[in-house]
Design a protein around this motif. Structure first.
Motif, short mmCIF file in Angstrom:
data_model
loop_
_atom_site.label_atom_id
_atom_site.label_comp_id
_atom_site.label_asym_id
_atom_site.label_seq_id
_atom_site.Cartn_x
_atom_site.Cartn_y
_atom_site.Cartn_z
N ALA A 1 15.05 -56.53 39.98
CA ALA A 1 14.98 -55.64 41.15
C ALA A 1 15.71 -54.32 40.91
O ALA A 1 16.52 -53.86 41.72
CB ALA A 1 15.50 -56.34 42.40
N ILE A 2 15.42 -53.72 39.76
CA ILE A 2 15.98 -52.42 39.39
C ILE A 2 14.81 -51.45 39.25
O ILE A 2 13.81 -51.78 38.60
CB ILE A 2 16.74 -52.50 38.05
N PRO A 3 14.90 -50.27 39.82
CA PRO A 3 13.80 -49.31 39.67
C PRO A 3 13.58 -48.92 38.21
O PRO A 3 14.53 -48.83 37.42
CB PRO A 3 14.25 -48.09 40.47
N MET A 4 12.32 -48.69 37.84
CA MET A 4 11.98 -48.21 36.51
C MET A 4 11.38 -46.82 36.64
O MET A 4 10.63 -46.55 37.58
CB MET A 4 10.96 -49.13 35.85
N ALA A 5 11.70 -45.94 35.70
CA ALA A 5 11.19 -44.57 35.73
C ALA A 5 10.57 -44.23 34.38
O ALA A 5 11.21 -44.39 33.35
CB ALA A 5 12.31 -43.59 36.06
N THR A 6 9.33 -43.76 34.41
CA THR A 6 8.65 -43.42 33.16
C THR A 6 8.45 -41.92 32.97
O THR A 6 7.99 -41.50 31.92
CB THR A 6 7.26 -44.10 33.11
N LYS A 7 8.80 -41.12 33.97
CA LYS A 7 8.53 -39.69 33.87
C LYS A 7 9.77 -38.83 33.66
O LYS A 7 9.66 -37.62 33.52
CB LYS A 7 7.79 -39.22 35.13
N ILE A 8 10.93 -39.45 33.61
CA ILE A 8 12.16 -38.68 33.46
C ILE A 8 12.32 -38.14 32.05
O ILE A 8 12.65 -36.99 31.83
CB ILE A 8 13.39 -39.53 33.86
N VAL A 9 12.08 -38.99 31.07
CA VAL A 9 12.22 -38.61 29.66
C VAL A 9 10.84 -38.52 29.04
O VAL A 9 10.01 -39.40 29.24
CB VAL A 9 13.08 -39.63 28.88
N GLN A 10 10.63 -37.46 28.29
CA GLN A 10 9.35 -37.27 27.61
C GLN A 10 9.58 -37.09 26.12
O GLN A 10 10.58 -36.50 25.71
CB GLN A 10 8.65 -36.03 28.16
N ARG A 11 8.64 -37.60 25.35
CA ARG A 11 8.65 -37.33 23.91
C ARG A 11 7.81 -36.07 23.74
O ARG A 11 6.62 -36.06 24.02
CB ARG A 11 8.05 -38.50 23.15
N THR A 12 8.45 -34.98 23.30
CA THR A 12 7.79 -33.68 23.28
C THR A 12 7.06 -33.40 21.97
O THR A 12 6.22 -32.52 21.92
CB THR A 12 8.80 -32.56 23.53
N HIS A 13 7.41 -34.12 20.90
CA HIS A 13 6.78 -33.90 19.59
C HIS A 13 6.25 -35.22 19.06
O HIS A 13 6.88 -36.26 19.22
CB HIS A 13 7.78 -33.34 18.58
N LYS A 14 5.11 -35.15 18.43
CA LYS A 14 4.57 -36.33 17.75
C LYS A 14 5.29 -36.44 16.41
O LYS A 14 5.30 -35.50 15.62
CB LYS A 14 3.07 -36.18 17.54
#
Length: 137
Positions: free
Chosen positions: A52-65
């Motif tokens: 029951a902990i929120p998950m966030a997928t948009k805070i950190v981004q991988r900017t380079h392949k």
């Protein structure tokens, strides 16, 4: 199994503090598209739901392949990841003074989680824990 372990670990620790947020280690959009999924995100979602902990997928981004870390030496891994991640400025308030968990499937040299942890701390996270399913030696 990881979620069950964390539940039992939390019960046994007097100083346990439930994290405010779980952030899965992001994949570059192209690698995610090729693979069809992000294994760290799948793990994070399950653990987040169980604890029951929120998950966030948009805070950190991988900017380079970047090339895959597999097969690279420790130094090559560190160089490979420099300036690869960025914080999405729209979500800075979501990590300010928060206890954050970085979730990854496998940790080998810690290069990825170190880079991300430093980024999150500089952006205002109170602390960062790393939770992973496996650790290679």
């Amino acid at each position: 199994m990881l979620a069950d372990y964390l539940k039992h670990y939390a019960q046994d620790q007097v100083d346990w503090q439930t994290p405010d947020l779980i952030i899965p280690v992001p994949l570059h959009w192209m690698r995610r598209w090729q693979r069809g999924f992000n294994q760290a995100e799948i793990l994070a979602q399950y653990v987040a739901d169980e604890l029951a902990i929120p998950m966030a997928t948009k805070i950190v981004q991988r900017t380079h392949k970047t090339p895959p870390q597999k097969g690279l030496s420790r130094i090559e891994r560190q160089k490979n990841l420099r300036k690869t991640f960025a914080i999405n400025s729209k979500y800075l308030s979501n990590i300010k003074d928060k206890h954050v968990v970085l979730m990854d499937d496998v940790v080998t040299t810690t290069a990825t989680v170190r880079e991300l942890s430093e980024l999150l701390i500089r952006a205002g996270a109170k602390d960062v824990q790393v939770w992973a399913l496996a650790r290679t030696m």
